[in-house]
Write a protein that holds these residues in place. Structure first.
Motif, short mmCIF file in Angstrom:
data_model
loop_
_atom_site.label_atom_id
_atom_site.label_comp_id
_atom_site.label_asym_id
_atom_site.label_seq_id
_atom_site.Cartn_x
_atom_site.Cartn_y
_atom_site.Cartn_z
N LYS A 169 0.82 -1.21 0.00
CA LYS A 169 0.00 0.00 0.00
C LYS A 169 0.86 1.26 0.00
CE LYS A 169 -4.02 -2.15 2.17
NZ LYS A 169 -4.85 -2.28 3.39
N TYR A 170 2.00 1.22 0.66
CA TYR A 170 2.89 2.38 0.69
C TYR A 170 3.35 2.75 -0.73
CZ TYR A 170 6.99 5.31 1.48
OH TYR A 170 7.90 6.33 1.44
N LEU A 171 3.60 1.72 -1.56
CA LEU A 171 4.12 1.95 -2.90
C LEU A 171 3.03 2.08 -3.96
CD1 LEU A 171 7.00 -0.69 -2.81
CD2 LEU A 171 7.30 1.80 -2.79
N ALA A 172 1.85 1.53 -3.68
CA ALA A 172 0.83 1.34 -4.72
C ALA A 172 0.43 2.62 -5.45
CB ALA A 172 -0.42 0.69 -4.10
N ASP A 173 0.23 3.71 -4.74
CA ASP A 173 -0.29 4.93 -5.36
C ASP A 173 0.79 5.94 -5.75
OD1 ASP A 173 -2.91 4.02 -5.14
OD2 ASP A 173 -3.06 4.71 -3.07
N LYS A 174 2.06 5.55 -5.59
CA LYS A 174 3.13 6.46 -5.99
C LYS A 174 3.21 6.53 -7.52
CE LYS A 174 6.20 6.03 -1.98
NZ LYS A 174 6.09 7.46 -1.62
N PRO A 175 3.54 7.68 -8.05
CA PRO A 175 3.73 7.76 -9.51
C PRO A 175 4.91 6.90 -9.97
CG PRO A 175 3.54 9.95 -8.51
CD PRO A 175 3.72 8.97 -7.39
#
Length: 363
Positions: A169-175
């Motif tokens: 989840k920490y990485l999922a929404d990063k561009p």
């Protein structure tokens, strides 16, 4: 005419020799066939004691053998055999790395099984989360040269989470293209590296059906568990995560006095996460045959609701439950295939006969 006949004979002999050579020539792949349905009582001990009840829980397996021409031809004649390219089986890893990953998969499945079984039985258990175990690194990952299979990632950008969902989840929404730093352990030694995020393709994930950002690794949780009642599991040469559900049932029933099996011969398959959810696996049609050969009357199959997106990635374009059910109807009509989403679904069926609702409607 004699010269022509000799030429024809030579050509015919040459074709026969080539054909015979092809039949024994090794191919770059494997033949998948029904394995065994092994009684888990022979693998599991609690406080040094085996389960002596009359019922049995079986872990089902798929047998892999190196392919050659003749065995490949057999897959065209025998519906229970199939051919798989080597890279599709091993992920392009060496046999040594592949076996290491399969062994870790099994140990992880056992750790999760213990957590779920002990919690359900209201028994004390301590779980220590070590981090993310790296199962593979994609060719498109910017960490391809610095992160290796077998590493355990302990932090991303200095953040440590108590399960892999936190890291995802920490990485999922990063561009795409955002720099991140990764801390890891390799053979007990710490390391530190950095790279950028990539856009991951769409998958069967209900949470991220259109894909998400990440660092391009396939992962599983690395967890150590300890219990007052010592659980010893020796799976022998069986590897992989697909025995999770059945290990959980075996351990739970042993802890609580063998009340669920009720003298039944029970087989099944499915991964088990620490929260009790059952995940899909491969080769379930072959595992149905293995269960039938062992005399099982019940087979637990992972269930997910089918969607167009999910079915694109499914074996034979059927979910695990659909493929297991259809295979049993044709080859094992007296065996009940029971769909399960969670460990509790399996317990409910064994206690009361309750079966969750399913659908074949595609959304």
């Amino acid at each position: 005419m004699r010269i022509k006949s000799k030429i024809i004979a030579i050509i015919t002999a040459f074709i026969i020799i080539i054909g015979l050579a092809w039949l024994v020539w090794p191919l770059d792949g494997y033949i998948e066939s029904p394995g065994e349905a092994d009684d888990l009582a022979q693998f599991v001990k609690i406080d040094g004691k085996r389960d002596n009840s009359k019922g049995r829980y079986n872990i089902t397996s798929v047998y892999l053998s190196k392919a050659h021409g003749f065995s490949y031809l057999q897959t065209k004649l025998n519906p229970h055999l199939s051919y798989a390219k080597a890279d599709d089986v091993t992920g392009g890893e060496t046999s040594e790395v592949f076996n290491e990953v399969q062994n870790f998969y099994m140990q992880s499945a056992i750790a999760n099984a213990e957590q779920v079984a002990f919690k359900k039985a209201n028994k004390p258990i301590t779980a220590t989360y070590r981090g993310i175990y790296v199962l593979s690194v994609s060719d498109t990952s910017h960490f391809k040269k610095t992160i290796k299979v077998g590493d355990t990632i302990t932090a991303v950008d200095g953040h440590h989470y108590e399960n892999s969902d936190g890291f995802i989840k920490y990485l999922a929404d990063k561009p795409k293209g955002v720099k991140v730093t990764v801390d890891y352990l390799r053979h007990g030694k710490s390391g530190h590296t950095s790279g950028t995020t990539i856009k991951l393709p769409s998958s069967k994930s209900a949470e991220y059906p259109k894909g998400r950002s990440g660092i391009g690794i396939v992962l599983t949780d690395n967890v150590a568990v300890s219990t007052p009642q010592k659980v010893t599991v020796d799976p022998g040469k069986i590897g992989g995560p697909s025995g999770g559900l059945m290990f959980t049932l075996q351990i739970y029933d042993q802890l609580t006095g063998d009340k669920l099996s009720k003298n039944r011969n029970i087989s099944g398959t499915g991964t088990m996460n620490a929260n009790g959810y059952v995940g899909e696996i491969g080769g379930i049609d072959k595992k149905i045959i293995a269960a039938k050969n062992s005399g099982s009357s019940v087979f637990f199959a992972p269930y997910i609701a089918p969607t167009k997106e999910i079915l694109k990635y499914e074996e034979q374009h059927k979910t695990n439950y659909q493929l297991a059910r259809d295979t049993a109807k044709k080859y094992a009509p007296h065996m009940k295939v029971i769909p399960v989403r969670t460990f509790q679904d399996a317990v409910d069926y064994l206690e009361t006969g309750k079966v969750i609702q399913t659908t074949d409607s595609v959304s």
